[in-house]
Write a protein that holds these residues in place. Structure first.
Motif, PDB file in Angstrom:
ATOM      1  N   ALA A  72      31.968  42.141  31.901  1.00  0.00           N
ATOM      2  CA  ALA A  72      33.202  42.986  31.571  1.00  0.00           C
ATOM      3  C   ALA A  72      32.619  44.409  31.355  1.00  0.00           C
ATOM      4  N   GLU A  73      31.549  44.690  30.730  1.00  0.00           N
ATOM      5  CA  GLU A  73      31.165  45.796  30.479  1.00  0.00           C
ATOM      6  C   GLU A  73      30.767  46.657  31.760  1.00  0.00           C
ATOM      7  N   HIS A  74      30.041  45.951  32.651  1.00  0.00           N
ATOM      8  CA  HIS A  74      29.824  46.645  34.086  1.00  0.00           C
ATOM      9  C   HIS A  74      31.198  47.089  34.417  1.00  0.00           C
ATOM     10  N   ILE A  75      32.068  46.333  34.428  1.00  0.00           N
ATOM     11  CA  ILE A  75      33.623  46.647  35.045  1.00  0.00           C
ATOM     12  C   ILE A  75      34.314  48.083  34.401  1.00  0.00           C
ATOM     13  N   ASN A  76      34.409  47.717  33.000  1.00  0.00           N
ATOM     14  CA  ASN A  76      34.669  48.936  32.156  1.00  0.00           C
ATOM     15  C   ASN A  76      34.109  50.251  32.649  1.00  0.00           C
ATOM     16  N   THR A  77      32.527  50.072  32.585  1.00  0.00           N
ATOM     17  CA  THR A  77      31.992  51.400  32.989  1.00  0.00           C
ATOM     18  C   THR A  77      32.518  51.776  34.281  1.00  0.00           C
ATOM     19  N   ALA A  78      32.437  51.038  35.300  1.00  0.00           N
ATOM     20  CA  ALA A  78      32.778  51.338  36.498  1.00  0.00           C
ATOM     21  C   ALA A  78      34.143  52.116  36.627  1.00  0.00           C
ATOM     22  N   LYS A  79      35.262  51.348  35.868  1.00  0.00           N
ATOM     23  CA  LYS A  79      36.500  51.933  36.061  1.00  0.00           C
ATOM     24  C   LYS A  79      36.806  53.157  35.357  1.00  0.00           C
ATOM     25  N   LYS A  80      35.849  53.387  34.410  1.00  0.00           N
ATOM     26  CA  LYS A  80      35.778  54.732  33.942  1.00  0.00           C
ATOM     27  C   LYS A  80      35.321  55.807  35.053  1.00  0.00           C
ATOM     28  N   ILE A  81      34.232  55.548  35.750  1.00  0.00           N
ATOM     29  CA  ILE A  81      33.645  56.478  36.630  1.00  0.00           C
ATOM     30  C   ILE A  81      34.588  56.830  37.509  1.00  0.00           C
ATOM     31  N   ALA A  82      35.481  55.546  38.295  1.00  0.00           N
ATOM     32  CA  ALA A  82      36.211  55.526  39.486  1.00  0.00           C
ATOM     33  C   ALA A  82      37.513  54.858  38.841  1.00  0.00           C
ATOM     34  N   PRO A  83      38.620  55.588  38.107  1.00  0.00           N
ATOM     35  CA  PRO A  83      39.727  54.761  37.552  1.00  0.00           C
ATOM     36  C   PRO A  83      40.583  54.627  38.831  1.00  0.00           C
ATOM     37  N   GLY A  84      41.230  53.425  38.971  1.00  0.00           N
ATOM     38  CA  GLY A  84      42.046  53.185  40.014  1.00  0.00           C
ATOM     39  C   GLY A  84      41.409  52.525  41.179  1.00  0.00           C
ATOM     40  N   ALA A  85      40.001  52.487  41.328  1.00  0.00           N
ATOM     41  CA  ALA A  85      39.379  52.218  42.452  1.00  0.00           C
ATOM     42  C   ALA A  85      39.428  50.570  42.541  1.00  0.00           C
ATOM     43  N   LYS A  86      39.663  50.046  43.715  1.00  0.00           N
ATOM     44  CA  LYS A  86      39.542  48.568  43.742  1.00  0.00           C
ATOM     45  C   LYS A  86      38.254  48.076  43.556  1.00  0.00           C
ATOM     46  N   LEU A  87      38.237  46.793  42.721  1.00  0.00           N
ATOM     47  CA  LEU A  87      37.081  45.901  42.763  1.00  0.00           C
ATOM     48  C   LEU A  87      36.758  44.855  43.706  1.00  0.00           C
ATOM     49  N   LEU A  88      35.865  44.886  44.501  1.00  0.00           N
ATOM     50  CA  LEU A  88      35.618  44.131  45.835  1.00  0.00           C
ATOM     51  C   LEU A  88      34.269  43.291  45.271  1.00  0.00           C
ATOM     52  N   ALA A  89      34.656  41.950  44.924  1.00  0.00           N
ATOM     53  CA  ALA A  89      33.565  41.230  44.260  1.00  0.00           C
ATOM     54  C   ALA A  89      33.195  39.783  45.151  1.00  0.00           C
ATOM     55  N   PRO A 114      28.636  51.274  42.524  1.00  0.00           N
ATOM     56  CA  PRO A 114      27.936  49.919  42.339  1.00  0.00           C
ATOM     57  C   PRO A 114      28.365  49.525  41.154  1.00  0.00           C
ATOM     58  N   LEU A 115      28.895  48.176  40.943  1.00  0.00           N
ATOM     59  CA  LEU A 115      29.112  47.533  39.606  1.00  0.00           C
ATOM     60  C   LEU A 115      28.070  47.644  38.634  1.00  0.00           C
ATOM     61  N   SER A 116      26.674  47.492  38.897  1.00  0.00           N
ATOM     62  CA  SER A 116      25.626  47.644  38.339  1.00  0.00           C
ATOM     63  C   SER A 116      24.594  48.256  39.079  1.00  0.00           C
ATOM     64  N   ASN A 117      23.661  49.252  38.675  1.00  0.00           N
ATOM     65  CA  ASN A 117      22.926  49.792  39.525  1.00  0.00           C
ATOM     66  C   ASN A 117      21.570  48.691  39.554  1.00  0.00           C
ATOM     67  N   GLU A 118      21.668  47.657  38.436  1.00  0.00           N
ATOM     68  CA  GLU A 118      20.612  46.631  38.543  1.00  0.00           C
ATOM     69  C   GLU A 118      21.045  45.574  39.368  1.00  0.00           C
ATOM     70  N   ALA A 119      21.994  45.563  40.172  1.00  0.00           N
ATOM     71  CA  ALA A 119      22.134  44.393  41.052  1.00  0.00           C
ATOM     72  C   ALA A 119      21.410  44.398  42.616  1.00  0.00           C
TER      73      ALA A 119
END
Ligand code: 13P
Ligand code: SF4
Length: 299
Positions: free
Chosen positions: A176-193, A249-254
């Protein structure tokens, strides 16, 4: 002569093609004749009339190509490029587990060894897992080896799903932390998982798609920015096909370190030495192919 030229020359001399998964490095993907998902590449191998296939991917993928096209020489450039999830189950352990659930059908994700496929009733991919499960008469399904894909299927079927406790360390790590961080960088962007992600991530995803599904979805939609919940090698194709779009990227470590073991140098060596030749014993090959063929019959 530069390495790419040398590889091209070797390919022509030996009637060889290079297939690459979209998690390999960008330079490997650029050297490939085909880029695709786990099963798509093995199926592509069937239609090719080349004698040698260099599989830029991990062991189970080369094995799938070898079992579908036994007349071709399938080479894995790095012998120990494996899949930690596929290694979380053995045929012996599955045989034992099957004895506990005599009424269950065994559905096995393609990310598994040929020996495990041979012990299964049918295979599935991340794109067709629910359809495969729903096509079976059994009410109970032993689903191996990915517990996350199993949970995803369980939420889309009335059947009882018994998961194997395997997982992809890369996809299972998103949170969830990865999601929160990514959503802050790109508000409104779709998450494709990818469906190998855990439940916490999948419940926040806008779309749950295989690697090919993600690539096709981005091409077919008009959004400007996407959050990508899978291994970061996929960015190479996404960026080259959609130069005006932004991918977070949802995480740079992926990073799947096994996929990154494949280099241009290892591909050149594989072509020169015709190594490492991946074969499957005929009794296992026949049974494993049956599990794959059954899956391919399902729309
Ligand atoms: P697909 O490319 O089939 O979606 O699988 C993802 C994966 O983890 C391959 O190892
Ligand atoms: Fe295996 Fe995950 Fe790497 Fe795919 S990304 S090869 S499932 S460890």
């Amino acid at each position: 002569m530069k390495i790419l030229k040398r590889i091209e020359k070797l390919k022509a001399e030996k009637n060889a093609v290079i297939l690459a998964h979209s998690y390999t490095t960008g330079d490997v993907q650029d050297a490939a004749d085909f880029i695709g998902d786990s099963l798509g590449l093995s199926r592509a191998a069937i239609d090719l009339d080349s004698e040698i296939i260099v599989f830029a991917g991990v062991h189970f993928m080369a094995e799938s190509a070898a079992l579908l096209s036994p007349e071709k020489k399938v080479l894995l450039p790095v012998a120990d490029a494996g899949c930690p999830m596929a290694d979380m189950i053995t045929a012996e352990a599955l045989k034992k587990e099957k004895k506990k659930y005599l009424d269950a059908a065994v559905v096995c994700y393609v990310n598994s060894s040929a020996a495990v496929k041979a012990e299964s009733d049918i295979c599935c991919t991340s794109a067709n897992a629910t359809n495969v499960v729903n096509s079976l008469e059994n009410d109970t399904i032993l689903f191996v080896p990915d517990k996350n894909l199993a949970a995803y299927v369980a939420s889309h079927t009335k059947k009882k799903i018994i998961p194997w406790e395997g997982y992809c360390p890369i996809h299972n790590n998103f949170n969830a932390e990865h999601i929160n961080t990514a959503k802050k960088i790109a508000p409104g962007a779709k998450l494709l998982a990818h469906p190998e992600c855990n439940e916490e991530v999948l419940k926040s995803a806008d779309k749950i798609l295989s690697t090919t599904g993600i690539i096709n979805y981005v091409k077919a939609t008009d959004d400007n920015t996407y959050i990508i919940g899978t291994e970061n090698g996929i960015m190479h194709k996404l960026k080259s096909e959609n130069p005006n779009k932004v991918f977070i990227p949802l995480s740079n470590e992926a990073i799947c370190h096994d996929m990154k073991k494949i280099t241009l140098e290892s591909i050149e060596r594989a072509l020169i030495e015709e190594k490492h030749h991946i074969t499957v014993p005929e009794d296992i090959r026949k049974k494993a192919k049956l599990s794959l063929d059954k899956m391919l019959e399902i729309k």
